[in-house]
Write a protein that holds these residues in place. Structure first.
Motif, PDB file in Angstrom:
ATOM      1  N   ALA A   1     -24.993  48.896  41.085  1.00 52.47           N
ATOM      2  CA  ALA A   1     -25.142  48.576  42.504  1.00 52.47           C
ATOM      3  C   ALA A   1     -26.616  48.412  42.843  1.00 52.47           C
ATOM      4  O   ALA A   1     -27.443  49.264  42.528  1.00 52.47           O
ATOM      5  N   CYS A   2     -26.935  47.311  43.499  1.00 52.27           N
ATOM      6  CA  CYS A   2     -28.317  46.949  43.832  1.00 52.27           C
ATOM      7  C   CYS A   2     -28.872  47.819  44.957  1.00 52.27           C
ATOM      8  O   CYS A   2     -28.129  48.432  45.733  1.00 52.27           O
ATOM      9  N   HIS A   3     -30.181  47.869  45.045  1.00 44.26           N
ATOM     10  CA  HIS A   3     -30.883  48.497  46.159  1.00 44.26           C
ATOM     11  C   HIS A   3     -30.329  47.950  47.477  1.00 44.26           C
ATOM     12  O   HIS A   3     -30.299  46.744  47.703  1.00 44.26           O
ATOM     13  N   GLY A   4     -29.852  48.832  48.351  1.00 45.88           N
ATOM     14  CA  GLY A   4     -29.353  48.428  49.654  1.00 45.88           C
ATOM     15  C   GLY A   4     -27.893  48.047  49.698  1.00 45.88           C
ATOM     16  O   GLY A   4     -27.349  47.817  50.786  1.00 45.88           O
ATOM     17  N   ASP A   5     -27.214  47.982  48.555  1.00 53.90           N
ATOM     18  CA  ASP A   5     -25.820  47.539  48.564  1.00 53.90           C
ATOM     19  C   ASP A   5     -24.914  48.476  49.350  1.00 53.90           C
ATOM     20  O   ASP A   5     -23.917  48.037  49.936  1.00 53.90           O
ATOM     21  N   GLU A   6     -25.218  49.766  49.380  1.00 56.20           N
ATOM     22  CA  GLU A   6     -24.345  50.706  50.074  1.00 56.20           C
ATOM     23  C   GLU A   6     -24.352  50.492  51.582  1.00 56.20           C
ATOM     24  O   GLU A   6     -23.421  50.906  52.294  1.00 56.20           O
ATOM     25  N   LEU A   7     -25.381  49.788  52.095  1.00 57.14           N
ATOM     26  CA  LEU A   7     -25.478  49.592  53.541  1.00 57.14           C
ATOM     27  C   LEU A   7     -24.322  48.772  54.090  1.00 57.14           C
ATOM     28  O   LEU A   7     -23.929  48.935  55.249  1.00 57.14           O
ATOM     29  N   PHE A   8     -23.756  47.878  53.263  1.00 59.24           N
ATOM     30  CA  PHE A   8     -22.673  47.029  53.735  1.00 59.24           C
ATOM     31  C   PHE A   8     -21.325  47.738  53.722  1.00 59.24           C
ATOM     32  O   PHE A   8     -20.319  47.173  54.135  1.00 59.24           O
ATOM     33  N   TYR A   9     -21.310  48.978  53.249  1.00 60.19           N
ATOM     34  CA  TYR A   9     -20.138  49.839  53.370  1.00 60.19           C
ATOM     35  C   TYR A   9     -20.328  50.873  54.470  1.00 60.19           C
ATOM     36  O   TYR A   9     -19.359  51.407  55.003  1.00 60.19           O
ATOM     37  N   LEU A  10     -21.565  51.128  54.823  1.00 57.68           N
ATOM     38  CA  LEU A  10     -21.891  52.083  55.880  1.00 57.68           C
ATOM     39  C   LEU A  10     -21.938  51.407  57.245  1.00 57.68           C
ATOM     40  O   LEU A  10     -21.510  51.980  58.254  1.00 57.68           O
ATOM     41  N   PHE A  11     -22.468  50.189  57.288  1.00 54.14           N
ATOM     42  CA  PHE A  11     -22.569  49.404  58.515  1.00 54.14           C
ATOM     43  C   PHE A  11     -21.810  48.085  58.353  1.00 54.14           C
ATOM     44  O   PHE A  11     -21.431  47.692  57.254  1.00 54.14           O
ATOM     45  N   GLN A  12     -21.637  47.409  59.476  1.00 56.89           N
ATOM     46  CA  GLN A  12     -21.070  46.064  59.476  1.00 56.89           C
ATOM     47  C   GLN A  12     -22.073  45.108  60.114  1.00 56.89           C
ATOM     48  O   GLN A  12     -23.017  45.540  60.777  1.00 56.89           O
ATOM     49  N   MET A  13     -21.867  43.816  59.880  1.00 56.75           N
ATOM     50  CA  MET A  13     -22.666  42.811  60.564  1.00 56.75           C
ATOM     51  C   MET A  13     -21.935  42.413  61.834  1.00 56.75           C
ATOM     52  O   MET A  13     -20.712  42.304  61.855  1.00 56.75           O
ATOM     53  N   SER A  14     -22.681  42.181  62.898  1.00 50.18           N
ATOM     54  CA  SER A  14     -22.062  41.962  64.205  1.00 50.18           C
ATOM     55  C   SER A  14     -21.198  40.704  64.235  1.00 50.18           C
ATOM     56  O   SER A  14     -20.316  40.578  65.076  1.00 50.18           O
ATOM     57  N   ASP A  15     -21.431  39.746  63.348  1.00 45.44           N
ATOM     58  CA  ASP A  15     -20.616  38.528  63.346  1.00 45.44           C
ATOM     59  C   ASP A  15     -19.805  38.413  62.056  1.00 45.44           C
ATOM     60  O   ASP A  15     -19.551  37.345  61.546  1.00 45.44           O
ATOM     61  N   ASP A  16     -19.374  39.548  61.536  1.00 43.62           N
ATOM     62  CA  ASP A  16     -18.658  39.596  60.264  1.00 43.62           C
ATOM     63  C   ASP A  16     -17.155  39.492  60.488  1.00 43.62           C
ATOM     64  O   ASP A  16     -16.554  40.352  61.108  1.00 43.62           O
ATOM     65  N   GLU A  17     -16.535  38.421  60.006  1.00 39.58           N
ATOM     66  CA  GLU A  17     -15.105  38.193  60.187  1.00 39.58           C
ATOM     67  C   GLU A  17     -14.322  38.216  58.875  1.00 39.58           C
ATOM     68  O   GLU A  17     -13.119  37.999  58.872  1.00 39.58           O
ATOM     69  N   SER A  18     -14.972  38.424  57.767  1.00 41.82           N
ATOM     70  CA  SER A  18     -14.277  38.359  56.486  1.00 41.82           C
ATOM     71  C   SER A  18     -13.387  39.577  56.290  1.00 41.82           C
ATOM     72  O   SER A  18     -13.756  40.690  56.679  1.00 41.82           O
ATOM     73  N   PRO A  19     -12.214  39.394  55.709  1.00 41.70           N
ATOM     74  CA  PRO A  19     -11.335  40.541  55.471  1.00 41.70           C
ATOM     75  C   PRO A  19     -11.894  41.443  54.385  1.00 41.70           C
ATOM     76  O   PRO A  19     -12.572  40.990  53.468  1.00 41.70           O
ATOM     77  N   MET A  20     -11.622  42.732  54.513  1.00 49.59           N
ATOM     78  CA  MET A  20     -12.045  43.692  53.503  1.00 49.59           C
ATOM     79  C   MET A  20     -10.915  43.908  52.511  1.00 49.59           C
ATOM     80  O   MET A  20      -9.750  43.993  52.899  1.00 49.59           O
ATOM     81  N   THR A  21     -11.261  43.978  51.240  1.00 50.96           N
ATOM     82  CA  THR A  21     -10.250  44.332  50.255  1.00 50.96           C
ATOM     83  C   THR A  21      -9.869  45.797  50.449  1.00 50.96           C
ATOM     84  O   THR A  21     -10.589  46.574  51.093  1.00 50.96           O
ATOM     85  N   LYS A  22      -8.728  46.168  49.889  1.00 51.48           N
ATOM     86  CA  LYS A  22      -8.261  47.546  50.012  1.00 51.48           C
ATOM     87  C   LYS A  22      -9.271  48.517  49.411  1.00 51.48           C
ATOM     88  O   LYS A  22      -9.563  49.573  49.982  1.00 51.48           O
ATOM     89  N   GLU A  23      -9.851  48.158  48.254  1.00 51.00           N
ATOM     90  CA  GLU A  23     -10.838  49.028  47.607  1.00 51.00           C
ATOM     91  C   GLU A  23     -12.112  49.134  48.424  1.00 51.00           C
ATOM     92  O   GLU A  23     -12.665  50.219  48.590  1.00 51.00           O
ATOM     93  N   ASP A  24     -12.596  47.983  48.924  1.00 51.23           N
ATOM     94  CA  ASP A  24     -13.809  48.001  49.746  1.00 51.23           C
ATOM     95  C   ASP A  24     -13.613  48.861  50.990  1.00 51.23           C
ATOM     96  O   ASP A  24     -14.493  49.644  51.379  1.00 51.23           O
TER      97      ASP A  24
END
Length: 570
Positions: free
Chosen positions: A466-489
Motif C-alpha cells: 500500500a502506497c503512502h497515503g492510500d489509507e486516506l481513501f478508506y478513512l475519508f471520501q471525496m465530496s464528488d465521489d459516486e463510484s460504488p465500493m466493493t464489499k471488501e473495500d
C-alpha cells in the motif's frame, strides 16, 4: 504528502472516483452561535440516511496579510456581520495544486470546517480534528479529499482545517520577531477555537483527538510534545509521520530567508530591510512560490525530499514558542505525555510515492546509492563511510546487484525505510520505554483494493504493498465521489473508521488491538507488537523486522557510541 509526484502521470482522481456525497437531500439552513458571532451552515443527509450539519469556511484568525504576513496568527474577535454564511469552504493556503499544476489559494486561508452528526443523544460527542499532509508545502483540509462521511456514521464530530504552507507558514527571521512555525501556530489556534466553540456543535471539548497523515502526522507529534498537549487535545493519531523523521525540520532556515530575499530583488544588508521587503506588496505569494525550489542546497537536492520551508526549533526568546527544544530530547523525557493515548503507524509500501521519480533515473541511483544513506548515520555525503554504507545497503536490498526495473519492489522497500520506517519504529521504541503511562497502538496498513488511489494514479499496481497515503481513501471520501465500493473495500473502510472513532471515544481502537509494551531484556533487539490492517486484521510482531534489524546493525557499525548512548537512555 507526495501527491505532487502524481501530476506527471496526467490523471485526475476525480475521473477515477466519483460518488457524489455532496448531492444531499433536505438541505436546510442551521444557525449556531460562536464567540465571534453566528455561523450559518447546512443540514444535509448522507446516502446512508444519516443526517448531519456542516459549517464550512469558518474563519478562526484575522487574515494573515500585510504586516501580519509570516507572523503568528491573531485570533479573530468578531465577524464582519452578525451572521456569517458558512456554506462554502474558504480558500486553501497559496500553493501549486499537485494534480493540476495550477496555482490555487491565497494568503487569507485560515478557515476550518465543522461536520457534526445530528444529535441522537444528550451527551456531547467526541471530537476529531484533522491536520492534512503535503510536506508543509501543499495540500488542504477541504472536503474535495477529506469529506468524513464514514467517520460521521461513527457518531463523532469532525473538524478539518487549513493552515499556512511554504514560506508563508514557515519563514524564519527571529531578529524581527518572525520566530518560525506560523503554520503550526495556525493549527494551535484552530485547536483553541475548538475548545471555545465546539460544545455549541454538540462536541465535547474535553475529549478531542488530533489526527493527521504524513506532514500532518509529524505536526500531530510536535503538538503532543508541546505545552498545550492534554489541554487543547487529549489523544493523538499519527499516520505515516513522526517529528523525528529526516524530512520534518528545516535546514539552514536563516539562509533560506536571505536567499529568497536576494532572488526576489531585495537587499539583505539588515534584517529590518529584509522583513520590510518581504512584507511589501511587490513581493507576491506567486513570486515567493516561483522561487522556493531555488532555495534548496546541492545536498538537499541530492539527499533530501524537495521541501524547503518546514518547522524549526525556535529560540528561547520566542514569546509564543511552539517548540524550542530538540525533538529527540523531548521524546526521551520521561512520561512527558502524561498518559495521552497514541496511535502510530504506516503503510506497507510508503516508498511507492518516491519510486516514481527514482525509476526515471535508475542509473543515477545505481551509481550514487550513497544518496540514500541516512544523514544521522553518516553526516558527510561523500565520506568513505557513506560509500561503504551504500555497499552494505546494496548487498542487503539488491543482493549486491545493480538497480534495474526488475528490482523496483526492493527499491520501494529501501525508500520506505529511508524516509519513514527507520525513524517511525525508533519513535515507537522510545515511546514504549519513556512514555510508559501513555498507551501506544502501532499498526501497518497492508490492504490493497480498489481505493488505493495513489498507487493507481502512480501506475504502480504491479508493485506490492500500500502506497503512502492510500489509507486516506478508506478513512475519508471525496465530496464528488459516486463510484460504488466493493464489499471488501467497504469492510476495510468501516473497520478503520470504527477503530479510529473508538479510539476517540474510549482511548482504545478495538478489543483485539493491544498496546505496545516496553522490552525488558537489554541484550535482545526490541520486539514491536503491531496491528495489521488488511482483509484479515490482527496482532503481529515486528513489522518489516528483517529490514529493521539490518538498520540496527548499520547503526551499531557506523555509529556505535551513539547507538549505545541511545540504548542506555531507554
Amino acid at each position: 504528502m507526495f501527491t505532487n509526484l502524481i501530476v506527471r502521470r496526467g490523471f485526475c482522481l476525480n475521473q477515477l472516483f466519483c460518488r457524489r456525497y455532496s448531492k444531499m437531500k433536505n438541505d436546510r439552513s442551521v444557525k449556531v452561535p460562536v464567540q465571534q458571532g453566528i455561523v450559518v451552515g447546512r443540514e444535509r443527509e448522507l446516502p446512508s440516511g444519516l443526517k448531519y450539519e456542516c459549517f464550512l469556511g469558518v474563519p478562526y484568525a484575522v487574515p494573515p496579510v500585510g504586516k501580519l504576513r509570516f507572523r503568528s496568527p491573531v485570533p479573530l474577535e468578531h465577524f464582519d456581520a452578525d451572521e456569517l454564511d458558512c456554506t462554502k469552504e474558504g480558500d486553501v493556503s497559496h500553493q501549486r495544486d499537485p494534480l493540476t499544476q495550477s496555482v490555487v489559494g491565497s494568503e487569507n486561508c485560515l478557515f476550518l470546517n465543522v461536520f457534526t452528526p445530528k444529535k441522537r443523544t444528550t451527551e456531547k460527542l467526541p471530537v476529531m480534528v484533522w491536520i492534512h499532509g503535503g510536506g508543509f508545502f501543499f495540500g488542504n483540509g477541504n472536503s474535495d479529499y477529506h469529506f468524513p462521511a464514514k467517520l460521521l456514521e461513527q457518531d463523532v464530530v469532525v473538524v478539518t482545517l487549513n493552515y499556512r504552507l511554504g514560506a508563508l507558514g514557515f519563514l524564519y527571521l527571529p531578529e524581527e520577531g518572525i520566530h518560525g512555525n506560523a503554520g503550526l501556530k495556525d493549527q494551535r489556534l484552530a485547536l483553541q477555537w475548538v475548545q471555545e466553540n465546539i460544545a455549541n456543535f454538540n462536541g465535547d471539548p474535553k475529549n478531542v483527538t488530533l489526527f493527521g497523515e504524513s506532514a500532518g502526522a509529524a505536526s500531530v507529534q510536535l503538538h503532543t510534545y508541546s505545552k498545550h498537549a492534554n489541554k487543547l487535545f487529549h489523544k493523538a493519531i499519527m499516520q505515516s509521520g513522526t517529528a523525528n523523521m529526516e524530512w520534518v525540520l528545516q535546514n539552514q532556515p536563516e539562509y533560506k530567508t536571505r536567499r529568497l530575499t536576494e532572488l526576489l530583488g531585495g537587499s539583505i544588508d539588515d534584517s529590518q530591510s529584509i522583513l520590510k521587503f518581504l512584507q511589501s506588496p511587490k513581493v507576491t505569494p506567486l513570486a515567493m512560490l516561483a522561487n522556493t525550489m531555488a532555495l534548496l542546497t546541492p545536498d538537499e537536492r541530492r539527499r533530501h525530499l524537495p521541501l524547503p520551508f518546514k518547522p524549526v526549533v525556535e529560540q528561547s526568546t520566542s514569546p509564543d514558542s511552539f517548540i524550542d527544544v530538540n525533538i529527540m530530547d523531548l521524546l526521551y523525557e520521561k512520561d512527558r505525555l502524561n498518559g495521552m493515548p497514541v496511535i502510530m503507524g504506516y503503510t506497507s509500501a510508503e516508498g511507492i510515492a518516491m519510486v516514481v521519480n527514482a525509476k526515471r533515473k535508475l542509473d543515477i541511483y545505481d551509481q550514487d546509492l550513497a544518496r540514500l544513506v541516512p544523514r544521522n548515520l553518516v553526516v558527510e555525503p561523500n565520506a568513505a563511510e557513506a560509500l561503504e554504507a551504500a555497499k552494505d545497503m546494496r548487498a542487503f536490498y539488491f543482493n549486491g546487484q545493480a538497480l534495474t526495473s526488475q528490482s523496483l519492489d526492493n527499491l520501494v522497500d529501501l525508500l520506505t525505510d529511508f524516509h519513514f520506517n527507520i525513524d517511525l519504529q525508533h519513535a515507537a521504541e522510545i515511546h514504549a520505554h519513556r512514555q510508559t503511562s501513555s498507551p501506544l497502538y502501532f499498526y501497518r496498513f497492508d490492504y490493497v483494493g480498489n481505493r488505493n488511489m495513489y498507487k493507481r494514479m502512480l501506475q504502480c499496481e504491479k508493485l506490492r504493498g500500500a502506497c503512502h497515503g492510500d489509507e486516506l481513501f478508506y478513512l475519508f471520501q471525496m465530496s464528488d465521489d459516486e463510484s460504488p465500493m466493493t464489499k471488501e473495500d467497504d469492510a476495510v473502510s468501516h473497520r478503520i473508521c470504527e477503530m479510529w472513532a473508538n479510539f476517540a471515544k474510549h482511548g482504545r481502537p478495538s478489543r483485539d488491538w493491544t498496546p505496545v509494551q516496553p522490552h525488558s531484556d537489554k541484550n535482545q533487539a526490541y520486539q514491536l507488537d503491531y496491528f495489521r490492517i488488511d482483509r484479515e486484521c490482527g496482532m503481529r510482531r515486528n513489522p518489516d523486522g528483517e529490514r529493521i534489524e539490518f538498520w540496527r546493525s548499520m547503526y551499531k557499525k557506523y555509529k556505535p557510541n551513539c547507538y549505545e548512548a541511545l540504548r542506555a537512555k531507554l
